[in-house]
Design an enzyme around this catalytic site. Sequence first.
Site, short mmCIF file in Angstrom:
data_model
loop_
_atom_site.label_atom_id
_atom_site.label_comp_id
_atom_site.label_asym_id
_atom_site.label_seq_id
_atom_site.Cartn_x
_atom_site.Cartn_y
_atom_site.Cartn_z
N ARG A 37 16.07 -7.45 4.44
CA ARG A 37 16.06 -7.70 2.94
C ARG A 37 17.19 -8.76 2.72
O ARG A 37 16.64 -9.66 1.68
CB ARG A 37 16.00 -6.52 2.10
CG ARG A 37 14.87 -5.67 2.44
CD ARG A 37 14.82 -4.41 1.39
NE ARG A 37 13.62 -3.99 1.52
CZ ARG A 37 13.41 -2.64 1.09
NH1 ARG A 37 14.36 -1.93 0.66
NH2 ARG A 37 12.01 -2.34 1.00
N LYS A 199 -5.03 9.68 -0.11
CA LYS A 199 -5.72 10.13 -1.11
C LYS A 199 -6.44 9.01 -1.91
O LYS A 199 -5.85 7.90 -2.09
CB LYS A 199 -4.96 10.93 -2.14
CG LYS A 199 -4.32 12.26 -1.54
CD LYS A 199 -3.52 12.80 -2.57
CE LYS A 199 -2.91 14.33 -1.99
NZ LYS A 199 -1.87 14.86 -3.11
N GLY A 355 4.47 -0.93 2.13
CA GLY A 355 4.31 0.63 2.31
C GLY A 355 3.82 0.77 3.65
O GLY A 355 4.49 0.06 4.57
N GLY A 378 4.95 -0.57 -4.10
CA GLY A 378 4.35 -0.07 -5.27
C GLY A 378 3.90 -1.24 -6.11
O GLY A 378 2.73 -1.33 -6.66
P1 AMP Z 1 -0.68 6.60 1.06
O1 AMP Z 1 0.66 6.47 0.63
O2 AMP Z 1 -1.52 7.04 0.19
O3 AMP Z 1 -1.09 5.08 1.66
O4 AMP Z 1 -0.83 7.53 2.40
C1 AMP Z 1 -0.09 7.35 3.46
C2 AMP Z 1 -0.04 8.62 4.20
O5 AMP Z 1 -1.49 8.83 4.69
C3 AMP Z 1 0.54 8.56 5.42
O6 AMP Z 1 1.55 9.17 5.59
C4 AMP Z 1 -0.48 9.10 6.56
O7 AMP Z 1 0.07 10.12 7.40
C5 AMP Z 1 -1.56 9.94 5.41
N1 AMP Z 1 -2.71 9.88 6.23
C6 AMP Z 1 -3.71 8.97 6.59
N2 AMP Z 1 -4.98 9.54 7.24
C7 AMP Z 1 -4.80 10.72 7.01
C8 AMP Z 1 -5.50 11.72 7.17
N3 AMP Z 1 -6.83 11.53 8.03
N4 AMP Z 1 -5.10 13.04 6.88
C9 AMP Z 1 -3.99 13.33 6.35
N5 AMP Z 1 -3.07 12.22 5.92
C10 AMP Z 1 -3.22 11.19 6.20
#
Ligand code: AMP
Length: 402
Positions: A37, A199, A355, A378
């Site tokens: 950074r 999610k 991210g 973010g």
């Molecule tokens: P996000 O911050 O919403 O982009 O989510 C990232 C997280 O999603 C990571 O820590 C992954 O481990 C989790 N993730 C990805 N695929 C799955 C899955 N099939 N089941 C549970 N967690 C997941």
Amino acid sequence: MNKLSVSDIDFKGKRTLIRVDFNVPLDDALNITDDRRIVASLPTIKKVLGDGGRAILCSHLGRPKGKAVPEMSLKPVAKRLSELLDRKITCAPDCIGDETVKMIEALVDGEAILLENLRYHKEETDNSPVFARQLAAHAELYINDAFGSAHRAHASTEGVTKFIDICAAGFLMEKELKYLGSALAEPQRPFVAVLGGAKISGKIDVIENLFNRVDAILIGGGMAFTFFKAMGMNIGQSLLEDDKIGMAGEIIKKAKSRKIKFLLPADCVVADEITDDARIDTVPADGIRDDMKGVDIGPRTIQLFRDELLIAGTVVWNGPMGVFEIDAFARGTYEIAGILAEATADGAVTIVGGGDSALAVKKCGLEDKLSHISTGGGASLEFLEGKILPGVAALSDAKVVV
Ligand code: AMP
């Protein structure tokens, strides 16, 4: 998104407040473990100093929550910055106050100073106008080069711009706006979005906004299972957002009616638990057993996604395809990173929205093989949601005469 750029300004003799992102990781002995950074901010700093300007650098580090926490001091950053710039950069005792003001007044043309952690004052995150005015009083010009903080209306990213007339985007900020902005406004087609992560709820606004712009959406990660549930499929113990099943069904319908390709995984890697030594299997998406959970996309899905990605003109990727923190469930995510590198070599514009997906690209050593990896998780998500980032909106328009 036509904002005034540092390259439009001659900084000679001007005191310039530069909001940078020096939120670097430190080990227990307060050594910087990754200085990227700091390195990334050098072009903007060098432009100001090279013009004969006086640079007043400011940043946050960690979350000291309004207290002067010594472990979150920017002193180690000043030391590293001195090495990188090959000149002494002092860290002021604070970001405001008499002593700091005196040090700023003593700067000569071509010199820089680093202010102490902005978040030692809770007024920074509160966007206090009094605090913002104190920061603004340090300088005649302002540059924001911290895209990762631009989605927050803080004193150093937004408040300060009310008290300085000329506010420009730094080179890093400009690059983010160029790639993310033109991907959304004038993408080379086909425009394909790859969305993953845990999610649906975290990505729903991105999906809604992209619906107006993309030709195809490829879904992986945990969120795929709520879509499967909406389609009446058995998802075993996979991640499910019960309250989003209706919404998932609506999204599928909307994609159909707008003739947007909406691809869900054809097969999945499943496991009995999320651990390194789990029992694992690869099954068709409609063959998940009751006692198993989906943890990654399978090889057929990788092929399916590959076919779409290699004909794409623009790709935006946000969110891992599986639980990539565990090696056995990381293949889908890493393969997508590799396919995007191939697509880039073939002329596609490929953008990773910060991210976890950015981390995955770095882990594969493919950082330089994609068009743009956003520095703000973010911030890039909010950008893709179509939101106006306060730290960007606050900058002067490109037409401002300097
Ligand atoms: P996000 O911050 O919403 O982009 O989510 C990232 C997280 O999603 C990571 O820590 C992954 O481990 C989790 N993730 C990805 N695929 C799955 C899955 N099939 N089941 C549970 N967690 C997941």
